[in-house]
Design an enzyme around this catalytic site. Sequence first.
Site, PDB file in Angstrom:
ATOM      1  N   LEU A  19      27.075  41.000  54.619  1.00  0.00           N
ATOM      2  CA  LEU A  19      27.369  39.577  54.366  1.00  0.00           C
ATOM      3  C   LEU A  19      27.408  39.273  52.875  1.00  0.00           C
ATOM      4  O   LEU A  19      28.060  38.333  52.436  1.00  0.00           O
ATOM      5  CB  LEU A  19      26.285  38.700  55.013  1.00  0.00           C
ATOM      6  CG  LEU A  19      26.145  38.789  56.533  1.00  0.00           C
ATOM      7  CD1 LEU A  19      24.865  38.109  56.992  1.00  0.00           C
ATOM      8  CD2 LEU A  19      27.350  38.126  57.194  1.00  0.00           C
ATOM      9  N   PHE A  24      19.212  43.929  44.258  1.00  0.00           N
ATOM     10  CA  PHE A  24      18.396  45.039  44.763  1.00  0.00           C
ATOM     11  C   PHE A  24      18.765  45.480  46.170  1.00  0.00           C
ATOM     12  O   PHE A  24      17.989  46.146  46.838  1.00  0.00           O
ATOM     13  CB  PHE A  24      16.914  44.662  44.685  1.00  0.00           C
ATOM     14  CG  PHE A  24      16.498  44.405  43.267  1.00  0.00           C
ATOM     15  CD1 PHE A  24      16.416  45.457  42.374  1.00  0.00           C
ATOM     16  CD2 PHE A  24      16.236  43.119  42.816  1.00  0.00           C
ATOM     17  CE1 PHE A  24      16.057  45.239  41.050  1.00  0.00           C
ATOM     18  CE2 PHE A  24      15.876  42.889  41.502  1.00  0.00           C
ATOM     19  CZ  PHE A  24      15.798  43.951  40.613  1.00  0.00           C
ATOM     20  N   VAL A  27      22.759  42.282  52.043  1.00  0.00           N
ATOM     21  CA  VAL A  27      22.375  41.398  53.137  1.00  0.00           C
ATOM     22  C   VAL A  27      23.373  41.689  54.261  1.00  0.00           C
ATOM     23  O   VAL A  27      24.583  41.688  54.033  1.00  0.00           O
ATOM     24  CB  VAL A  27      22.438  39.912  52.721  1.00  0.00           C
ATOM     25  CG1 VAL A  27      22.068  39.004  53.889  1.00  0.00           C
ATOM     26  CG2 VAL A  27      21.507  39.652  51.545  1.00  0.00           C
ATOM     27  N   ASP A 139      16.251  29.029  40.663  1.00  0.00           N
ATOM     28  CA  ASP A 139      17.561  29.685  40.615  1.00  0.00           C
ATOM     29  C   ASP A 139      18.552  28.927  41.506  1.00  0.00           C
ATOM     30  O   ASP A 139      19.339  29.543  42.229  1.00  0.00           O
ATOM     31  CB  ASP A 139      17.443  31.157  41.043  1.00  0.00           C
ATOM     32  CG  ASP A 139      18.614  32.007  40.566  1.00  0.00           C
ATOM     33  OD1 ASP A 139      19.335  31.562  39.638  1.00  0.00           O
ATOM     34  OD2 ASP A 139      18.816  33.104  41.106  1.00  0.00           O
TER      35      ASP A 139
HETATM   36  P1  ATP Z   1      20.233  38.023  43.516  1.00  0.00           P
HETATM   37  O1  ATP Z   1      20.518  39.346  42.949  1.00  0.00           O
HETATM   38  O2  ATP Z   1      21.302  36.998  43.189  1.00  0.00           O
HETATM   39  O3  ATP Z   1      18.853  37.526  43.252  1.00  0.00           O
HETATM   40  P2  ATP Z   1      19.340  38.667  46.143  1.00  0.00           P
HETATM   41  O4  ATP Z   1      19.170  40.166  46.145  1.00  0.00           O
HETATM   42  O5  ATP Z   1      18.079  37.895  46.038  1.00  0.00           O
HETATM   43  O6  ATP Z   1      20.393  38.196  45.082  1.00  0.00           O
HETATM   44  P3  ATP Z   1      20.477  36.852  48.036  1.00  0.00           P
HETATM   45  O7  ATP Z   1      20.949  35.941  46.948  1.00  0.00           O
HETATM   46  O8  ATP Z   1      19.392  36.351  48.913  1.00  0.00           O
HETATM   47  O9  ATP Z   1      20.102  38.297  47.480  1.00  0.00           O
HETATM   48  O10 ATP Z   1      21.740  37.252  48.914  1.00  0.00           O
HETATM   49  C1  ATP Z   1      22.899  37.855  48.377  1.00  0.00           C
HETATM   50  C2  ATP Z   1      24.121  37.285  49.080  1.00  0.00           C
HETATM   51  O11 ATP Z   1      24.057  37.600  50.497  1.00  0.00           O
HETATM   52  C3  ATP Z   1      24.223  35.763  49.029  1.00  0.00           C
HETATM   53  O12 ATP Z   1      24.903  35.320  47.879  1.00  0.00           O
HETATM   54  C4  ATP Z   1      24.984  35.431  50.313  1.00  0.00           C
HETATM   55  O13 ATP Z   1      26.370  35.572  50.130  1.00  0.00           O
HETATM   56  C5  ATP Z   1      24.518  36.516  51.288  1.00  0.00           C
HETATM   57  N1  ATP Z   1      23.401  36.008  52.124  1.00  0.00           N
HETATM   58  C6  ATP Z   1      22.111  35.928  51.747  1.00  0.00           C
HETATM   59  N2  ATP Z   1      21.347  35.436  52.724  1.00  0.00           N
HETATM   60  C7  ATP Z   1      22.174  35.181  53.771  1.00  0.00           C
HETATM   61  C8  ATP Z   1      21.987  34.654  55.086  1.00  0.00           C
HETATM   62  N3  ATP Z   1      20.775  34.292  55.491  1.00  0.00           N
HETATM   63  N4  ATP Z   1      23.062  34.543  55.900  1.00  0.00           N
HETATM   64  C9  ATP Z   1      24.300  34.908  55.450  1.00  0.00           C
HETATM   65  N5  ATP Z   1      24.547  35.423  54.222  1.00  0.00           N
HETATM   66  C10 ATP Z   1      23.501  35.558  53.385  1.00  0.00           C
END
Ligand code: ATP
Length: 361
Positions: A19, A24, A27, A139
Amino acid sequence: MAVFKLENVEDLYEIGEVLGSGHFGQVREVRERASGVRWAAKFLKIRRGAGSRLGMERKSVEREVELLQALQHHNVMALKDVFECRAEIVLIVELMRGGELFDFIAEKENLTESEAIEFLKQILQGVSYMHSKHICHFDLKPENIMLSSNTLPNTDIKIIDFGMAHRFIQGEEYRSMGGTPQYIAPEVINYEPLSTAGDMWSMGVITFILLSGLSPFQGNTDEETLRNIVGMLYEFDDCHFSQTSAMAKDFIQKLLVKAPNERMSAEECLNHPWIKPLTRTQVAKRNRSSINMRNFKRFNAKRKWKMSYNMVSACNRLCRLQLHCKTSALQDEELRQCESDQEESETKTSSLLRRRLSSSS
Ligand code: ATP
């Protein structure tokens, strides 16, 4: 402390399509084998040892999990389960079928301020709830504002990604330099004590972009953007704000305030006449004003392009790293060197912030 299940996540969930991706890990959509219910799984790579610099620190994941467990609100992404397996932690969270709010809006032909406010109100309700629990997201940006479904009116705003969030303890002084340049408050750049007002600045930036399709402080480089923020260099350019109501501008002006304690709080925003009109004239003004859709679509297309570019660069870096490690049969010490190279490019923003800090102090 948060409890992480030691079972193999694949025994309980069928793993589906990707998704999205973060710094790190990925998803992915997953299906619970027992119930058939679909969720999202956030796979986070964990650092293997004290010497390793690749992946997230376990402590940071624990903090994110604890914050998510403390937050139960229909505008905040819910956490269902957490699994730990070797060097990976998997968070099972609510699935956002509607994708990102900005993508959803960019599909539309036009949007009145009243319609945009319905979304903003829900973001503010989520933020107000977080702040009532003394938790600040730190953020808030379009990528972290998603929709539960893609059909109106049955969709809810959901705030995601609590990787940078912090819970304030009374009397504590908290400073951090993390965040995304376009959206961070001046006090973050200046490494001053932070508060929940940091999120309210980001709300001002998000609202500005939503209405005009322009990012208020965006420069040609991250450094220029940070300088514009600290210098409060923004304006409501007539040609881009011709369809915007005076109430909307007033709302933004009360958020893009340099002194954090003079910024509107989320609760005050919810009571601002632009969000909660008191007279029929105010309602009519919101209905007559609309967002600058042409600019907005352009902004969103550029944003998506940048996200894909960053993702491809990250993949390339990882491939190069793996190839290098394979061909030269690196010993542990050399491997660590590879990992720090990778880390270096990932933390460019923080180093820029650090540089900005030293030039402003
Ligand atoms: P970052 O490096 O920006 O901190 P992260 O590793 O913390 O990212 P997230 O920002 O939580 O990851 O998620 C990355 C991407 O995955 C989001 O931008 C979104 O497109 C998708 N995503 C995250 N959570 C969900 C969800 N619950 N349902 C659908 N898509 C999601």
